[in-house]
Enzyme design. Structure first.
Site, PDB file in Angstrom:
ATOM      1  CB  SER A   8      -0.968   0.327   1.403  1.00 21.94           C
ATOM      2  OG  SER A   8      -2.012  -1.106   0.679  1.00 21.94           O
TER       3      SER A   8
ATOM      4  CG  HIS B  41      -1.617  -6.856  -1.183  1.00 22.98           C
ATOM      5  ND1 HIS B  41      -0.485  -5.851  -1.309  1.00 22.98           N
ATOM      6  CD2 HIS B  41      -1.669  -6.281   0.393  1.00 22.98           C
ATOM      7  CE1 HIS B  41      -0.933  -5.032   0.737  1.00 22.98           C
ATOM      8  NE2 HIS B  41      -1.963  -5.801   0.833  1.00 22.98           N
TER       9      HIS B  41
END
Ligand code: NAG
Ligand code: NAG
Ligand code: NAG
Ligand code: NAG
Ligand code: ZN
Length: 533
Positions: free
Chosen positions: A128, A473
């Site tokens: 992120s 992810h």
């Protein structure tokens, strides 16, 4: 590394889980009878002729808005890939007693959307940090770094500072220079990756307080909390709301800071010196009170020492934490002014729940994120406010099997005929839900017959192992939905960094300030040289 990205593990006493379960059953009991809900009307030829014609008419009537965006709100659902969006809309519909598949989330009705590729400069599947840098600055970054371009180097303070002329500029800096108010709102620590990219430059997203920076880098590189309090644009934010107070407090006061500084006091002193009408709040009540007071111009709210509570764990009666929607509303009340504002709102814990293979908590976080978007839509005018609902990356969850229409989304998809074992509709490619058993000849997965797969703590099955919090992810594209001025630029396939450019272009900020003419502060008469729309 993974553990730190996720935050502390939850440890709830068994009795609490039990009580919570009863509450969950009471709330959603009708859903989990196991029966698939059927549509109330037959979805036949006539049904489609009518419903889809209406959709065509709506699509025809979409008008491009080529005015300058006075306000920009960037919503980021952290880890909000398409599978969790689909699962959440079905869950929402099923809560309303419908089959669910036909349901819309509010942002899915936005007139424009595009797909964003999410890779980092140096990774196929991102974290992120690089993705938030792309969204907030328009420049893609390196894995686990924040606010650095490709000249940065992970955890290398010396090289980072040597290249500080390459630091990408946050839209927040441009907005402040243009006289706009700015703010950040999140359910994670305010110094966590997504919000950090709005104000910080750091070779490691983990350097949230000085304690996290290994010597001797600590002397040269300022931690993320200090950057929020000391440097532009963080120190000029009108609104900072979220969790993470421990990174602002010295160890002696229960915080994590080794330098004995109390950055909350420093923020208050600095505000007083500058004559700012400011307030620091730590509870929902004080937040609502501060937002009601029309003279509040600067608001710092830290509601948890680390990340804020999961929606699914919140005791509505006892909790002093505001919802994401309440924080968003308070932020807009304070930011709204004649010069406009730029606001970042992160639904930060969708990601954390998914890292635990815990689909239900993720869904509840996503629906709270949707509620925050609802409030923003009500409090602003579409004509002058660009709202983009984006994600930073996906996860490895999938919606699988061939369950019946209206089958509970947290339930069983079917029985695999060869193994004669049930499997859930939501499953993960990796994570802590990995659970296989070996009898002398065969490997088979965990038998979930009779397991309450809709419980808040249920971990969906995973194909390969990752430790607690370590589900990875996903690398596929994520959607970005847009409404308001120049929303139609969110269209087609791009990189996340494109969003950073659309927001700046729409509001005539940064590199795009010269595409606008007229009185800089008069949004009604200001027109673009770029007339074609
Ligand atoms: C904390 O500060 C002391 C004294 O300044 C220093 O010796 C020590 O290495 C620091 N510890 C951490 C974890 O930064
Ligand atoms: C509103 O905020 C201002 C500035 O922070 C403060 O002086 C004033 O007392 C507040 N008013 C109320 C009614 O709380
Ligand atoms: C092992 O599992 C397989 C597949 O479920 C089954 O056919 C077989 O009978 C089992 N063997 C034993 C020894 O239980
Ligand atoms: C799965 O568990 C159920 C209930 O305990 C049991 O009846 C069934 O035989 C099990 N299936 C297999 C393949 O072991
Ligand atoms: Zn994550």
């Amino acid at each position: 590394m993974k553990q730190d990205m996720i935050g502390e593990a939850r440890r709830v006493p068994q009795i609490m889980c039990f009580l919570k379960l009863i509450a969950v059953f009471a709330a959603f009991g009708h859903l989990h009878s196991g029966a698939a809900q059927k549509p109330s009307t037959l979805e036949d030829k006539q049904f489609y002729a009518k419903a889809k014609k209406e959709e065509l008419l709506r699509a025809f009537s979409v008008e491009k808005n080529c005015q300058v965006a006075k306000n920009v709100i960037l919503f980021v659902g952290d880890g909000m890939g398409l599978p969790i969006i689909t699962a959440s809309r079905i869950f929402k519909g099923q809560q309303a007693g419908k089959p669910g598949e036909e349901t819309y989330l509010n942002f899915e009705k936005f007139p424009h959307l595009g797909l964003m590729r999410t890779y980092c400069v140096d990774r196929q599947v991102p974290d992120s940090g690089c993705t938030a840098t792309a969204l907030l600055t328009g420049v893609n970054g390196l894995f686990m770094t924040v606010g650095l371009d490709a000249h940065g180097k992970l955890q290398d303070c010396v090289r980072t500072m040597r290249n500080n002329q390459h630091f990408p500029t946050s839209i927040m800096t441009h907005a402040q220079r243009a006289g706009k108010r700015t703010g950040i709102v999140t359910t994670t620590r305010v110094t966590h990756a997504t919000t950090a990219a709005a104000f910080a430059h750091t070779p490691s997203r983990q350097w949230e307080s000085d304690t996290h920076i290994p010597e001797p880098a600590a002397a040269k590189c300022s931690d993320i909390s200090r950057q929020l309090i000391e440097t532009e644009p963080g120190r000029n934010f009108n609104v900072v709301l979220g969790g993470g107070s421990h990174n602002f407090l010295p160890i002696a006061s229960g915080g994590s800071r080794n330098d004995s500084r109390n950055l909350i006091n420093e923020w208050q002193q600095n505000s007083a010196q500058l004559g700012r009408k400011s307030r620091f709040v730590t509870s929902r009540n004080d937040l609502l009170d501060a937002a009601r007071n029309r003279s509040t111009e600067f608001l710092l709210g830290l509601f948890h020492n680390s990340h804020m509570e999961f929606v699914g764990d919140k005791d509505a009666k006892k909790s002093e934490e505001p919802s994401l929607g309440e924080m968003t509303e308070a932020a807009i009340q304070i930011l709204d002014n004649k010069n406009g504002f730029v606001l970042l709102v992160e639904g930060g814990r969708i990601d954390h729940a998914l890292h635990n293979n815990n689909a239900k908590r993720a869904i509840l976080e996503l629906l709270a994120f949707e509620e925050a978007i609802d409030r923003a839509l009500k409090l602003t005018k579409t004509q002058e406010t660009l709202i983009i609902v984006a994600s930073d990356h996906s996860h490895v969850m999938s919606v699988n099997g061939y369950p019946k229409r209206g089958n509970p989304i947290l339930g069983i998809a079917g029985i695999q005929p060869h193994y004669k074992l049930p499997y859930t509709t939501l499953m993960f490619a990796n994570g802590v839900g990995y659970n296989y058993a070996l009898n002398s000849t065969h490997v088979s997965w965990r038998n979930v017959t009779g397991v309450k797969t809709h419980d808040i703590d249920f971990r969906q099955q995973a194909a390969t192992f990752q430790p607690e919090g370590g589900e990875t992810h996903g690398g596929e594209d994520v959607p970005a939905y847009a409404i308001g001025p120049w929303a139609h630029l969110v269209n087609g396939v791009h990189d996340l960094a494109y969003i950073g450019h659309v927001t700046q272009f729409a509001a005539c900020l940064g590199d795009y300030s010269n595409t606008c003419t007229g009185n800089l502060l008069d949004f009604s008469t200001r027109s673009r040289r770029l007339k074609k729309c």
